[in-house]
Design a protein around this motif. Structure first.
Motif, PDB file in Angstrom:
ATOM      1  N   ARG A 264       0.833  -1.204   0.000  1.00 24.46           N
ATOM      2  CA  ARG A 264       0.000   0.000   0.000  1.00 24.46           C
ATOM      3  C   ARG A 264       0.865   1.250   0.000  1.00 24.46           C
ATOM      4  O   ARG A 264       0.597   2.227  -0.704  1.00 24.46           O
ATOM      5  CB  ARG A 264      -0.923  -0.014   1.220  1.00 24.46           C
ATOM      6  CG  ARG A 264      -1.893   1.174   1.268  1.00 24.46           C
ATOM      7  CD  ARG A 264      -2.759   1.137   2.514  1.00 24.46           C
ATOM      8  NE  ARG A 264      -3.669  -0.001   2.519  1.00 24.46           N
ATOM      9  CZ  ARG A 264      -3.561  -1.048   3.323  1.00 24.46           C
ATOM     10  NH1 ARG A 264      -2.569  -1.095   4.214  1.00 24.46           N
ATOM     11  NH2 ARG A 264      -4.426  -2.030   3.264  1.00 24.46           N
ATOM     12  N   ARG A 265       1.949   1.213   0.769  1.00 29.24           N
ATOM     13  CA  ARG A 265       2.853   2.356   0.849  1.00 29.24           C
ATOM     14  C   ARG A 265       3.543   2.601  -0.498  1.00 29.24           C
ATOM     15  O   ARG A 265       3.646   3.738  -0.963  1.00 29.24           O
ATOM     16  CB  ARG A 265       3.875   2.116   1.959  1.00 29.24           C
ATOM     17  CG  ARG A 265       4.723   3.323   2.319  1.00 29.24           C
ATOM     18  CD  ARG A 265       5.561   3.032   3.562  1.00 29.24           C
ATOM     19  NE  ARG A 265       4.724   2.911   4.744  1.00 29.24           N
ATOM     20  CZ  ARG A 265       4.436   1.760   5.357  1.00 29.24           C
ATOM     21  NH1 ARG A 265       4.938   0.632   4.915  1.00 29.24           N
ATOM     22  NH2 ARG A 265       3.652   1.745   6.413  1.00 29.24           N
ATOM     23  N   LEU A 266       4.004   1.543  -1.141  1.00 28.17           N
ATOM     24  CA  LEU A 266       4.669   1.672  -2.438  1.00 28.17           C
ATOM     25  C   LEU A 266       3.713   2.227  -3.484  1.00 28.17           C
ATOM     26  O   LEU A 266       4.086   3.103  -4.278  1.00 28.17           O
ATOM     27  CB  LEU A 266       5.203   0.311  -2.891  1.00 28.17           C
ATOM     28  CG  LEU A 266       6.424  -0.227  -2.140  1.00 28.17           C
ATOM     29  CD1 LEU A 266       6.665  -1.694  -2.502  1.00 28.17           C
ATOM     30  CD2 LEU A 266       7.664   0.604  -2.462  1.00 28.17           C
ATOM     31  N   LEU A 267       2.473   1.741  -3.495  1.00 24.31           N
ATOM     32  CA  LEU A 267       1.499   2.224  -4.460  1.00 24.31           C
ATOM     33  C   LEU A 267       1.159   3.692  -4.224  1.00 24.31           C
ATOM     34  O   LEU A 267       1.062   4.482  -5.174  1.00 24.31           O
ATOM     35  CB  LEU A 267       0.224   1.375  -4.392  1.00 24.31           C
ATOM     36  CG  LEU A 267       0.308  -0.008  -5.042  1.00 24.31           C
ATOM     37  CD1 LEU A 267      -0.893  -0.861  -4.645  1.00 24.31           C
ATOM     38  CD2 LEU A 267       0.383   0.121  -6.557  1.00 24.31           C
ATOM     39  N   ALA A 268       0.967   4.062  -2.964  1.00 24.98           N
ATOM     40  CA  ALA A 268       0.627   5.453  -2.662  1.00 24.98           C
ATOM     41  C   ALA A 268       1.766   6.397  -3.023  1.00 24.98           C
ATOM     42  O   ALA A 268       1.546   7.489  -3.556  1.00 24.98           O
ATOM     43  CB  ALA A 268       0.261   5.593  -1.185  1.00 24.98           C
ATOM     44  N   GLN A 269       2.995   5.981  -2.725  1.00 22.86           N
ATOM     45  CA  GLN A 269       4.144   6.803  -3.095  1.00 22.86           C
ATOM     46  C   GLN A 269       4.214   6.996  -4.606  1.00 22.86           C
ATOM     47  O   GLN A 269       4.476   8.102  -5.104  1.00 22.86           O
ATOM     48  CB  GLN A 269       5.432   6.159  -2.583  1.00 22.86           C
ATOM     49  CG  GLN A 269       5.593   6.226  -1.069  1.00 22.86           C
ATOM     50  CD  GLN A 269       6.750   5.372  -0.561  1.00 22.86           C
ATOM     51  OE1 GLN A 269       7.332   4.575  -1.303  1.00 22.86           O
ATOM     52  NE2 GLN A 269       7.094   5.523   0.710  1.00 22.86           N
ATOM     53  N   ALA A 270       3.966   5.924  -5.356  1.00 25.92           N
ATOM     54  CA  ALA A 270       3.964   6.033  -6.819  1.00 25.92           C
ATOM     55  C   ALA A 270       2.821   6.899  -7.304  1.00 25.92           C
ATOM     56  O   ALA A 270       2.983   7.722  -8.218  1.00 25.92           O
ATOM     57  CB  ALA A 270       3.883   4.641  -7.441  1.00 25.92           C
ATOM     58  N   GLY A 271       1.649   6.734  -6.683  1.00 30.13           N
ATOM     59  CA  GLY A 271       0.492   7.517  -7.089  1.00 30.13           C
ATOM     60  C   GLY A 271       0.664   9.003  -6.871  1.00 30.13           C
ATOM     61  O   GLY A 271       0.084   9.823  -7.602  1.00 30.13           O
ATOM     62  N   ALA A 272       1.454   9.372  -5.866  1.00 30.84           N
ATOM     63  CA  ALA A 272       1.703  10.789  -5.597  1.00 30.84           C
ATOM     64  C   ALA A 272       2.636  11.406  -6.624  1.00 30.84           C
ATOM     65  O   ALA A 272       2.723  12.637  -6.724  1.00 30.84           O
ATOM     66  CB  ALA A 272       2.276  10.958  -4.190  1.00 30.84           C
ATOM     67  N   GLN A 273       3.341  10.567  -7.390  1.00 32.50           N
ATOM     68  CA  GLN A 273       4.335  11.071  -8.340  1.00 32.50           C
ATOM     69  C   GLN A 273       3.979  10.802  -9.793  1.00 32.50           C
ATOM     70  O   GLN A 273       4.622  11.359 -10.690  1.00 32.50           O
ATOM     71  CB  GLN A 273       5.696  10.399  -8.052  1.00 32.50           C
ATOM     72  CG  GLN A 273       6.207  10.606  -6.631  1.00 32.50           C
ATOM     73  CD  GLN A 273       7.318   9.632  -6.278  1.00 32.50           C
ATOM     74  OE1 GLN A 273       7.705   8.790  -7.093  1.00 32.50           O
ATOM     75  NE2 GLN A 273       7.833   9.723  -5.063  1.00 32.50           N
TER      76      GLN A 273
END
Length: 436
Positions: A78-87
């Protein structure tokens, strides 16, 4: 300033009914197509894999990390996806095997994060039956089916028959039969550096991928909660220098593994056994990841400086972690696919023999004093050794005994590929004293 609690991003999980349908080709083509349109694309690979991420990174121009609900963990995913989604503007996730294969499966991952699914169907030997496959893939789980990509389409008429069969499922894209495709070998696709004109091939795939922009635009974004960043692990490897083998024979390594070593405080230096480079003199420990030593056995067998240096490092008590191909290179000999026997470094007793059939596959964990260290295995060779295993991994989800783990002095060697972020403390122990 109030920070947003979530991020919204367009996302798709690219899947199929089985391996061999063209998931990687379609994901790479779509990533390159969107990137050429100026979109910021992040691609992930579902399940443990080293080769597909290299292709997808080349296609998208951005790092590709692994997502796996068990090996990586749901919170870290979830953390990896959210970090990618923010960028990024778009997230693509290439699934593993068939949509419902494995525990956990690609379908489990899609449902966990509300990511819609795009099914790749090889329609080279079918037409209307594609609709039955698509409906079955959607309803069996069920999953949110965004649409279908028809791969290896013969003509516009063929594509029309497929589209009509899908009923209420959109035909998002079609890709014609290819005269040239991404080449494969026994462990999967050939890595990008070995494929001539790889970028021209990816550009050609992107140009030939006929994509329904209206259907794409109609897809709602996925909302991902922004998680609080994890605290950095204790600097248990501060002041230590770890030499990492990196070349065409030793290239199977999770980027997250290197990041974890650095987060633990280690300084990394790289060297090439294939180029007959010795272990760097400043090294306090050595990491030999997996790769293709069987394809480069002749060069490795004549790399006298490399062999002498790794034997000296072992004799001096440096912790050495050797995974799969790394372990193969430390045995006494390696018999390649043609049956030719090549002398290896001889740090550990035993002979390695390549075979035509798969010898090990699947998610596993190594129990340590710091808890389980998770990872996977995937190999076509066997090791015959007089060494008694110091431990064995445990297969997931069966709980059966998995790969043998050998310890010889400060050497830890196994066919097991560990995912270091799953247990940084155990990793620090491996590179400190040779036993987690």
């Amino acid at each position: 300033m109030v920070m947003p609690a979530s991020v919204e991003v367009k996302a798709l999980l690219v899947t199929a009914m089985a391996s061999g349908q063209g998931k990687t080709t379609v994901t790479a083509a779509l990533a390159r197509k969107l990137a050429r349109q100026g979109k910021r694309v992040r691609v992930f690979k579902c399940g443990p894999d080293f080769i597909d991420p290299m292709i997808l990174e080349r296609a998208s121009g951005a790092p590709v990390e692994s997502l796996d609900l068990w090996v990586v963990g749901i919170d870290a995913c979830r953390r990896l996806l959210a970090q990618a989604g923010a960028q990024a503007d778009v997230i693509l996730i290439e699934g593993v095997m068939g949509l419902y294969d494995g525990t956990p499966s690609s379908a489990d991952l899609a449902r966990a994060f509300g990511v819609p699914v795009m099914a790749v169907i090889d329609v080279s030997a079918m037409a209307q039956t594609a609709g039955a496959l698509a409906l079955g893939l959607r309803d069996y789980g069920p999953v949110a089916m965004a649409g279908v990509t028809a791969n290896r389409v013969a003509s516009a008429g063929h594509a029309s028959m497929v589209a009509a069969s899908l009923r209420d499922i959109p035909l998002l894209a079609t890709l014609p039969r290819q005269a040239a495709s991404l080449p494969e070998r026994h462990l999967g696709l050939v890595v990008p550096g070995e494929v001539s004109a790889i970028d021209a091939l990816l550009d050609s795939l992107a140009e030939q991928l006929a994509f329904d922009d209206a259907a794409w635009d109609a897809l709602p974004p996925v909302r991902l909660p922004l998680e609080t960043a994890l605290a950095a692990p204790a600097p248990l490897l501060a002041g230590r220098t770890i030499a990492v083998a990196r070349d065409a024979a030793f290239l199977f390594i999770y980027p997250a593994n290197l990041a974890t070593l650095e987060e633990l405080g280690a300084t990394l230096c790289f060297f090439s056994p294939l180029a007959n480079q010795a272990v760097p003199p400043e090294a306090d420990a050595v990491y030999l990841p997996g790769g293709y030593p069987e394809l480069h056995a002749a060069a490795l067998s004549h790399a006298s400086a490399w062999q002498a240096s790794i034997r000296a490092a072992h004799a001096a008590g440096l912790p050495i972690v050797a995974e799969c191909g790394g372990m193969m290179a430390l045995a006494e000999s390696l018999s390649d696919q043609a049956g030719v026997v090549w002398p290896m470094a001889g740090v550990m007793a035993g002979t390695v023999t390549m075979q035509a059939r798969l010898a090990g596959l699947g998610s596993q964990a190594l129990e340590t004093a710091h808890g389980p260290l998770r990872g996977h295995t995937f190999h076509y060779s066997t090791l015959s050794t007089s060494l008694a295993p110091a431990a064995s991994t445990v297969k997931h989800p069966s709980g059966a005994a998995g790969e043998a783990v050998y310890r010889c002095g400060a050497l830890t060697a196994s066919y097991f590929h560990a995912y270091f972020p799953s247990n940084p403390a155990a990793v620090a122990a491996l590179f400190s004293a040779g036993a987690p």
